[in-house]
Design an enzyme around this catalytic site. Structure first.
Site, PDB file in Angstrom:
ATOM      1  N   ASP A  69      21.943   2.583   4.670  1.00 10.94           N
ATOM      2  CA  ASP A  69      21.450   2.547   6.058  1.00 10.94           C
ATOM      3  C   ASP A  69      22.356   3.291   7.036  1.00 10.94           C
ATOM      4  O   ASP A  69      23.551   3.482   6.806  1.00 10.94           O
ATOM      5  CB  ASP A  69      21.243   1.101   6.531  1.00 10.94           C
ATOM      6  CG  ASP A  69      22.468   0.215   6.323  1.00 10.94           C
ATOM      7  OD1 ASP A  69      23.254   0.463   5.384  1.00 10.94           O
ATOM      8  OD2 ASP A  69      22.657  -0.729   7.118  1.00 10.94           O
ATOM      9  N   GLU A 127      23.125  -2.753   5.192  1.00 12.10           N
ATOM     10  CA  GLU A 127      24.505  -3.269   5.124  1.00 12.10           C
ATOM     11  C   GLU A 127      25.012  -3.630   6.516  1.00 12.10           C
ATOM     12  O   GLU A 127      25.822  -4.526   6.675  1.00 12.10           O
ATOM     13  CB  GLU A 127      25.429  -2.218   4.485  1.00 12.10           C
ATOM     14  CG  GLU A 127      26.811  -2.759   4.111  1.00 12.10           C
ATOM     15  CD  GLU A 127      27.777  -2.861   5.276  1.00 12.10           C
ATOM     16  OE1 GLU A 127      28.566  -3.825   5.313  1.00 12.10           O
ATOM     17  OE2 GLU A 127      27.756  -2.003   6.158  1.00 12.10           O
ATOM     18  N   GLU A 128      24.511  -2.909   7.518  1.00 17.21           N
ATOM     19  CA  GLU A 128      25.094  -3.004   8.860  1.00 17.21           C
ATOM     20  C   GLU A 128      24.617  -4.200   9.676  1.00 17.21           C
ATOM     21  O   GLU A 128      25.123  -4.429  10.763  1.00 17.21           O
ATOM     22  CB  GLU A 128      24.797  -1.720   9.655  1.00 17.21           C
ATOM     23  CG  GLU A 128      25.351  -0.441   9.030  1.00 17.21           C
ATOM     24  CD  GLU A 128      26.855  -0.284   9.235  1.00 17.21           C
ATOM     25  OE1 GLU A 128      27.480  -1.176   9.832  1.00 17.21           O
ATOM     26  OE2 GLU A 128      27.391   0.738   8.777  1.00 17.21           O
ATOM     27  N   HIS A 349      31.875   4.450  12.606  1.00 15.74           N
ATOM     28  CA  HIS A 349      31.007   4.026  13.725  1.00 15.74           C
ATOM     29  C   HIS A 349      31.311   4.789  15.021  1.00 15.74           C
ATOM     30  O   HIS A 349      30.700   4.527  16.046  1.00 15.74           O
ATOM     31  CB  HIS A 349      31.061   2.505  13.986  1.00 15.74           C
ATOM     32  CG  HIS A 349      30.568   1.682  12.822  1.00 15.74           C
ATOM     33  ND1 HIS A 349      30.116   0.393  12.950  1.00 15.74           N
ATOM     34  CD2 HIS A 349      30.451   1.973  11.505  1.00 15.74           C
ATOM     35  CE1 HIS A 349      29.744  -0.071  11.769  1.00 15.74           C
ATOM     36  NE2 HIS A 349      29.958   0.871  10.864  1.00 15.74           N
TER      37      HIS A 349
HETATM   38 NI    NI Z   1      30.049   1.049   5.913  1.00 20.64          NI
END
Ligand code: NI
Length: 375
Positions: A69, A127-128, A349
């Protein structure tokens, strides 16, 4: 050949990011890639793709995991294969993880690699976010019959050419709390007729500061952070309620349990002492990622065989990673493949985050070594 494949796949994925839980095109694309190799794809959970390669004896099963993702962030890196979707970009490196695992799949099939154990290739959605894709796969039974599970992250916190892990905790848990203190509002000049939730909330914040220092072992890491307090609106009015929200991070299951218990007990107890009440909601996120010591030793052995890299025992990160859900079900290990360099100079990020693709061959080699050691 696999290096070129990884670069092409990475660019393709990077240009077409999809948000957590919405990886429709990504998962369909991965699925078709596996099927083109003749790999059976098993249905477990929506958006995640699970490839199954039977082993010669099939007595054991080894799982390798990549996440797929992207993030709801506008990319600012100036690359030719930049995100084509406004406000969505692969800024954690999951596009790289997917490209590496696809190369592993191709290598296993094309080179007819012999392995006794069955190999499960997990291309995991979401995952996020919470609820997480790993949790969904585990609930669907993906770890049933799996003996060992391994994962990796291309890691900007380590220099390119370094592979790191730990023999125990590697990444922290994530759990949040949402507390409402119910007092009794009134005139700001007549506090005796009220139960002031602002004062109660401030006592609760103060008390939380000693949860880590007084209830966890000094050798066990934890964080309790109050991120927001909301109460009242006027100079001279005592409000009825105050709301506190925040997060807890820990590196062990024991620390997590202690922090949850203390947050609840202290909020309720302090409120009660003032004649107020506290309504505490704990929002469960991700457990701590704790490597199994034996599997970590296999991972370290594999890492040490990767040419051109050095291995390092690392300090854990207080960031979270939902690979921990697999480790609740079976034993395994997670490693970081370093890639900090002049190319990869911004943290995960960050809008300018970039993968250094020179780390791909190291990640690929690591997976090959691991399969040769354990499968
Ligand atoms: Ni990651």
């Amino acid at each position: 050949m696999y290096v070129e494949q990884m670069m092409n796949d990475y660019r393709q994925l990077h240009a077409h990011p999809e948000l957590s839980g919405k990886e429709e095109e990504t998962s369909a694309w991965i699925c078709s890639r596996l099927q083109a190799l003749g790999i059976e794809v098993k249905p477990y959970a929506p958006m995640s793709v699970v490839g199954w390669i039977p082993g010669k004896t099939g007595e054991r099963t080894i799982a390798l995991r990549a996440d797929i993702d992207a993030l709801p962030i506008q990319e600012e890196a100036d690359v030719p294969y930049r995100s084509t979707v406004d406000g969505v970009a692969h800024l954690c490196g999951h596009d790289g993880h997917t490209a590496v695992l696809l190369a592993v799949a191709a290598w296993l099939v094309n080179e007819n690699i012999e392995h006794d154990a069955n190999i499960l290739l997990l291309f995991q959605s979401a995952e996020e976010i919470s609820p997480s894709g790993a949790d969904a796969l585990c609930r669907a039974g993906v770890m049933d019959g799996v003996d060992e599970v391994y994962g990796l992250h291309l890691w900007q916190g380590l220099p390119l050419g370094t592979i790191g892990t730990s023999e125990g905790p590697l990444m922290a848990s994530i759990d949040d709390f949402d507390i409402t203190v119910y007092g009794k509002g009134g005139h700001g000049a007549e506090p005796e007729a009220t139960i002031d939730p602002v004062v109660v909330a401030s006592q609760i914040v103060q008390s939380f500061q000693s949860i880590v220092s007084r209830t966890l072992s000094p050798l066990d890491a934890g964080v309790v952070t109050v991120g927001s307090i909301q109460a009242g609106e006027a100079f001279n009015v005592i409000p009825d309620t105050a709301r506190l929200i925040g997060t807890m991070r820990g590196l062990s299951y024991e620390a997590v349990e202690t922090m949850k218990r203390e947050v609840t007990k202290r909020a309720e107890g302090i409120a009660a002492a003032f004649g107020a009440t506290a309504d505490v909601t704990l929002i469960e996120g991700t457990p701590p990622l704790v490597n199994d010591a034996t599997c970590a030793s296999y991972a370290i052995e594999a890492a040490q065989r990767v040419e051109g890299t050095t291995f390092e025992l690392v300090r854990p990160s207080m960031g979270g990673e939902d690979f921990s859900f697999y480790l609740k079900e079976t034993k395994g290990a997670y490693v970081w493949i370093g890639m900090a360099s002049d190319v990869s100079a911004h943290p995960h990020h960050h809008p300018k985050f970039r993968i250094d693709p020179r780390a791909f061959p190291y990640a690929f080699d690591y997976c090959q070594q691991l399969i040769q050691l354990r499968a």
